[in-house]
Scaffold this motif. Structure first.
Motif, PDB file in Angstrom:
ATOM      1  N   MET A 145       0.828  -1.211   0.000  1.00 12.98           N
ATOM      2  CA  MET A 145       0.000   0.000   0.000  1.00 12.98           C
ATOM      3  C   MET A 145       0.860   1.257   0.000  1.00 12.98           C
ATOM      4  N   ARG A 146       1.846   1.299  -0.913  1.00 15.13           N
ATOM      5  CA  ARG A 146       2.719   2.462  -1.046  1.00 15.13           C
ATOM      6  C   ARG A 146       2.211   3.383  -2.156  1.00 15.13           C
ATOM      7  N   THR A 147       2.377   4.675  -1.971  1.00 20.52           N
ATOM      8  CA  THR A 147       2.074   5.626  -3.030  1.00 20.52           C
ATOM      9  C   THR A 147       3.317   5.785  -3.902  1.00 20.52           C
ATOM     10  N   TRP A 148       3.152   5.875  -5.237  1.00 23.02           N
ATOM     11  CA  TRP A 148       4.327   5.874  -6.118  1.00 23.02           C
ATOM     12  C   TRP A 148       4.195   6.892  -7.252  1.00 23.02           C
ATOM     13  N   TRP A 149       5.372   7.407  -7.662  1.00 23.55           N
ATOM     14  CA  TRP A 149       5.451   8.483  -8.642  1.00 23.55           C
ATOM     15  C   TRP A 149       5.273   7.980 -10.081  1.00 23.55           C
ATOM     16  N   LEU A 150       4.675   8.810 -10.915  1.00 24.92           N
ATOM     17  CA  LEU A 150       4.771   8.701 -12.368  1.00 24.92           C
ATOM     18  C   LEU A 150       5.776   9.747 -12.852  1.00 24.92           C
ATOM     19  N   ARG A 151       6.113   9.722 -14.128  1.00 23.58           N
ATOM     20  CA  ARG A 151       7.077  10.699 -14.655  1.00 23.58           C
ATOM     21  C   ARG A 151       6.411  11.970 -15.178  1.00 23.58           C
ATOM     22  N   THR A 152       5.085  11.979 -15.234  1.00 24.85           N
ATOM     23  CA  THR A 152       4.358  13.115 -15.798  1.00 24.85           C
ATOM     24  C   THR A 152       4.239  14.253 -14.780  1.00 24.85           C
ATOM     25  N   PRO A 153       4.644  15.479 -15.159  1.00 24.51           N
ATOM     26  CA  PRO A 153       4.463  16.628 -14.255  1.00 24.51           C
ATOM     27  C   PRO A 153       2.994  17.055 -14.193  1.00 24.51           C
ATOM     28  N   ARG A 207       4.232  20.234  -8.725  1.00 20.34           N
ATOM     29  CA  ARG A 207       3.566  18.976  -8.388  1.00 20.34           C
ATOM     30  C   ARG A 207       3.831  17.934  -9.480  1.00 20.34           C
ATOM     31  N   GLY A 208       3.795  16.674  -9.096  1.00 20.89           N
ATOM     32  CA  GLY A 208       3.947  15.578 -10.044  1.00 20.89           C
ATOM     33  C   GLY A 208       2.814  14.585  -9.867  1.00 20.89           C
ATOM     34  N   TRP A 209       2.567  13.770 -10.914  1.00 19.92           N
ATOM     35  CA  TRP A 209       1.503  12.778 -10.834  1.00 19.92           C
ATOM     36  C   TRP A 209       1.977  11.555 -10.059  1.00 19.92           C
ATOM     37  N   ARG A 210       1.044  10.976  -9.286  1.00 11.42           N
ATOM     38  CA  ARG A 210       1.339   9.815  -8.465  1.00 11.42           C
ATOM     39  C   ARG A 210       0.131   8.894  -8.428  1.00 11.42           C
ATOM     40  N   LEU A 211       0.354   7.642  -7.967  1.00 14.46           N
ATOM     41  CA  LEU A 211      -0.700   6.697  -7.626  1.00 14.46           C
ATOM     42  C   LEU A 211      -0.811   6.671  -6.109  1.00 14.46           C
ATOM     43  N   THR A 212      -2.015   6.875  -5.594  1.00 12.44           N
ATOM     44  CA  THR A 212      -2.217   6.872  -4.149  1.00 12.44           C
ATOM     45  C   THR A 212      -2.178   5.444  -3.598  1.00 12.44           C
ATOM     46  N   THR A 213      -2.244   5.330  -2.281  1.00 10.60           N
ATOM     47  CA  THR A 213      -2.262   4.004  -1.660  1.00 10.60           C
ATOM     48  C   THR A 213      -3.482   3.198  -2.100  1.00 10.60           C
ATOM     49  N   GLY A 214      -4.539   3.871  -2.532  1.00  8.72           N
ATOM     50  CA  GLY A 214      -5.732   3.180  -3.013  1.00  8.72           C
ATOM     51  C   GLY A 214      -5.743   2.945  -4.501  1.00  8.72           C
ATOM     52  N   GLY A 215      -4.663   3.380  -5.210  1.00  6.02           N
ATOM     53  CA  GLY A 215      -4.578   3.166  -6.646  1.00  6.02           C
ATOM     54  C   GLY A 215      -5.180   4.266  -7.488  1.00  6.02           C
ATOM     55  N   ARG A 244       7.430   6.873  -3.284  1.00  6.11           N
ATOM     56  CA  ARG A 244       8.134   5.699  -3.785  1.00  6.11           C
ATOM     57  C   ARG A 244       8.265   5.727  -5.310  1.00  6.11           C
ATOM     58  N   ILE A 245       9.212   4.948  -5.806  1.00 10.09           N
ATOM     59  CA  ILE A 245       9.303   4.720  -7.243  1.00 10.09           C
ATOM     60  C   ILE A 245       8.910   3.275  -7.528  1.00 10.09           C
ATOM     61  N   ARG A 246       8.456   3.046  -8.746  1.00 11.31           N
ATOM     62  CA  ARG A 246       8.087   1.693  -9.175  1.00 11.31           C
ATOM     63  C   ARG A 246       8.691   1.476 -10.557  1.00 11.31           C
ATOM     64  N   PRO A 247       9.929   0.950 -10.613  1.00  9.40           N
ATOM     65  CA  PRO A 247      10.657   0.883 -11.882  1.00  9.40           C
ATOM     66  C   PRO A 247       9.973  -0.004 -12.921  1.00  9.40           C
ATOM     67  N   ALA A 248       9.959   0.476 -14.153  1.00  7.35           N
ATOM     68  CA  ALA A 248       9.436  -0.282 -15.287  1.00  7.35           C
ATOM     69  C   ALA A 248      10.578  -0.578 -16.254  1.00  7.35           C
ATOM     70  N   LEU A 249      10.428  -1.669 -17.011  1.00 11.79           N
ATOM     71  CA  LEU A 249      11.413  -2.078 -18.014  1.00 11.79           C
ATOM     72  C   LEU A 249      10.679  -2.542 -19.256  1.00 11.79           C
ATOM     73  N   ILE A 250      11.323  -2.403 -20.403  1.00 11.55           N
ATOM     74  CA  ILE A 250      10.878  -3.096 -21.605  1.00 11.55           C
ATOM     75  C   ILE A 250      11.923  -4.157 -21.904  1.00 11.55           C
TER      76      ILE A 250
END
Length: 532
Positions: free
Chosen positions: A490-498, A503-511, A523-529
């Motif tokens: 239940m961590r809140t995590w950043w997106l890269r979009t300002p 302020r920056g965009w994030r996902l809350t603990t509830g999604g 928090r960060i949530r690393p993505a890969l291709i």
């Protein structure tokens, strides 16, 4: 609230390390004798499950579900049987509505079997009950979270007693079928929403069978989709076939929980009400109607017990696939891939058959599969959020995380843009489907910022964009609900979009999607291709 409800709100890894450093004559003399460590554990695996049946004949509420009170996963199934007989005014004897059924012999009662495509229409001998009784399957209340229940006090896993409350009667304690005899084994009056958050019950005495302890009310799992027949299940996309919902084999009447029921979890409702129709209440005389609930629980390694021949019915052809999917945690388009907890190397994974939303563990990191981007390229994301960092410092920490990855994983990672063209958009300027669920009509640089391979860029980890999350959210996609975008912790995590200034965009603990102070430590949530 009845008087029995009380509002009472309420290995050690031993490591021995010997290290001796001696400074002698300006040089180091070093000895390290018998460096030792012990990591041990004693664990007793204790399976335990209880069928709950809450019934009130006055309100016609009937809640049927399964609780796993043990510490290992279970698989569960339930079968309902019905009986009804009526007697006209002046008659001496009752007449059953299904021939050769006897009130006092529940084994003769009629198994509830729905039609192949409609749970609300019974077929075969069971069709006789369509006129007189309506069964409500599943639990759904607009805008409400899952219901609450009182956990069982009976933790004896050899005891076949159910947790029967209100006018429900456990068959072990009472085999009466007179419609009035008491046989409850659990607190509550069987009415809808009897228990709620903050309730507790002290079983000292004991008042009910089981341990003399106080339990707090707990919450059922939220059903992810309404109960369905196994034919309807077979038509679902493969990535939707395992989850928190009930599936009824319409040929045998057995209803199966479509997921492993983990320790401490309790299913959603199979049945929410059993209401008599106007035709029943217009019978000139009297009638008796009863439902028998038969529950069976197994450990996931014993699915053949559920596949054993039924003396009266034939299992559906898809039952074996269904049970294997529940046992493995996924359906056939991911068979051959490891389970979510099995730690494997990249060459042991077939990404091309992986369904969106699949969880897998690769080289000591757990990921969620997001999207097949074609050309052998697959978008994945770390399943948990990482360390806390400000929005402006995401890339620094993402690079550190990537540098620590197993080289076999790094060898698969495709390059992306060195610097994403992200644009910016204020929270107030976004229209959502649902509360922070899916952003609609993203345009310009924000809408075009989709993570993709860029051969002129760098192989690296990155944060997702607002457009990525919008594209990957919805039925049949990586995140089918807002709750699935939450991390397990239940961590809140950043997106890269300002967002708006500062302020920056994030996902809350509830999604949910929101903007937040870019200086905050989230928090960060690393993505890969990755390419395969």
């Amino acid at each position: 609230m009845t008087p029995e409800k009380k509002n009472q709100r309420r290995l050690r890894n031993l490591a021995l390390l010997s290290l001796l450093l001696l400074l002698v004559g300006g040089t180091f003399a070093f000895q390290a004798f018998n460096q030792r460590a012990i990591n041990d554990r004693i664990r007793e695996n204790i399976p335990g499950g209880r069928v709950h049946d809450y019934y009130n004949r006055d309100t016609e509420n009937k809640d049927v579900f399964v609780e796993n009170y043990g510490n290992v996963p279970l698989m569960a199934r339930i079968r309902l049987s019905e009986f009804m007989e009526k007697r006209s005014t002046g008659d001496t004897d009752f007449t059953p509505i299904v021939n050769n059924t006897v009130r006092d012999q529940v084994d003769t009662w009629t198994v509830m079997r729905p039609s192949e495509n409609n749970l609300n229409t019974r077929v075969g001998d069971s069709a006789a009950f369509n006129t007189y009784s309506n069964l409500t399957f599943g639990w759904s209340r607009s805008g409400q979270d899952a219901p609450w229940f009182m956990p069982t006090f009976n933790r004896d896993n050899q005891d076949l007693m159910t947790a029967a409350a209100g006018h429900a009667r456990d068959w072990v304690t009472s085999t009466a079928t007179d419609g009035v005899t008491d046989g409850a084994t659990h607190p509550g009056d069987g009415t809808d929403a009897y228990w709620s958050s903050g309730d507790s019950f002290d079983n000292s005495g004991p008042v009910w069978p089981g341990e003399e302890v106080t339990h707090d009310a707990a919450q059922n799992l939220q059903q992810e989709r309404a109960p369905m027949t196994i034919s309807q299940w077979a038509a679902l996309p493969n990535n939707l076939k395992v989850g928190n919902f009930w599936v009824i084999d319409h040929q045998t009447g057995w209803a199966y929980w479509a997921n492993q029921l983990q320790a401490g979890e309790t299913t959603s409702y199979l049945l929410d009400a059993a209401e008599m129709t106007a035709a029943a209440n217009a019978i000139p005389g009297e009638y008796y109607y009863g439902i028998h609930v038969d529950g069976q629980l197994i450990s996931p390694d014993r699915i053949n017990d559920f596949l054993a021949a039924d003396p009266n019915y034939t299992h559906h052809d898809d039952l074996s696939d269904f049970l294997t999917a529940v046992q493995n945690g996924s359906i056939d388009n991911n068979w051959g891939n490891p389970g979510p907890e099995e730690n494997v190397q990249p060459d042991q994974i077939n990404f091309s058959i992986m369904a969106p939303g699949t969880i897998f563990t690769m080289a000591n990191e757990q990921y969620r599969y997001l999207e097949n981007q074609g050309g052998g390229n697959h978008l994945i994301i770390r399943n948990e959020a990482g360390v806390q960092i400000s929005w402006d410092n995401q890339n620094t920490r993402l690079n550190q995380w990537y540098d620590a990855l197993d080289p076999a994983v790094q060898a698969m990672v495709q390059p992306v843009e060195n610097t994403f063209t992200v644009g910016s958009i204020a929270f107030a300027d976004v229209t959502f489907e649902g509360n922070g669920w899916i952003p609609l009509h993203l345009t310009g640089e924000v809408g075009a910022d989709n993570s993709a391979v860029d051969l002129s860029g760098t192989s690296r980890a990155f944060s997702l964009s607002l457009a990525d999350v919008a594209r990957l959210s919805g039925p049949g996609l990586a995140w089918e609900s807002r709750e699935e975008r939450r991390t397990g912790q239940m961590r809140t995590w950043w997106l890269r979009t300002p967002g708006e200034s500062g302020r920056g965009w994030r996902l809350t603990t509830g999604g949910a999607l929101q903007t937040y102070d870019s200086n905050a430590q989230l928090r960060i949530r690393p993505a890969l291709i990755v390419h395969q």
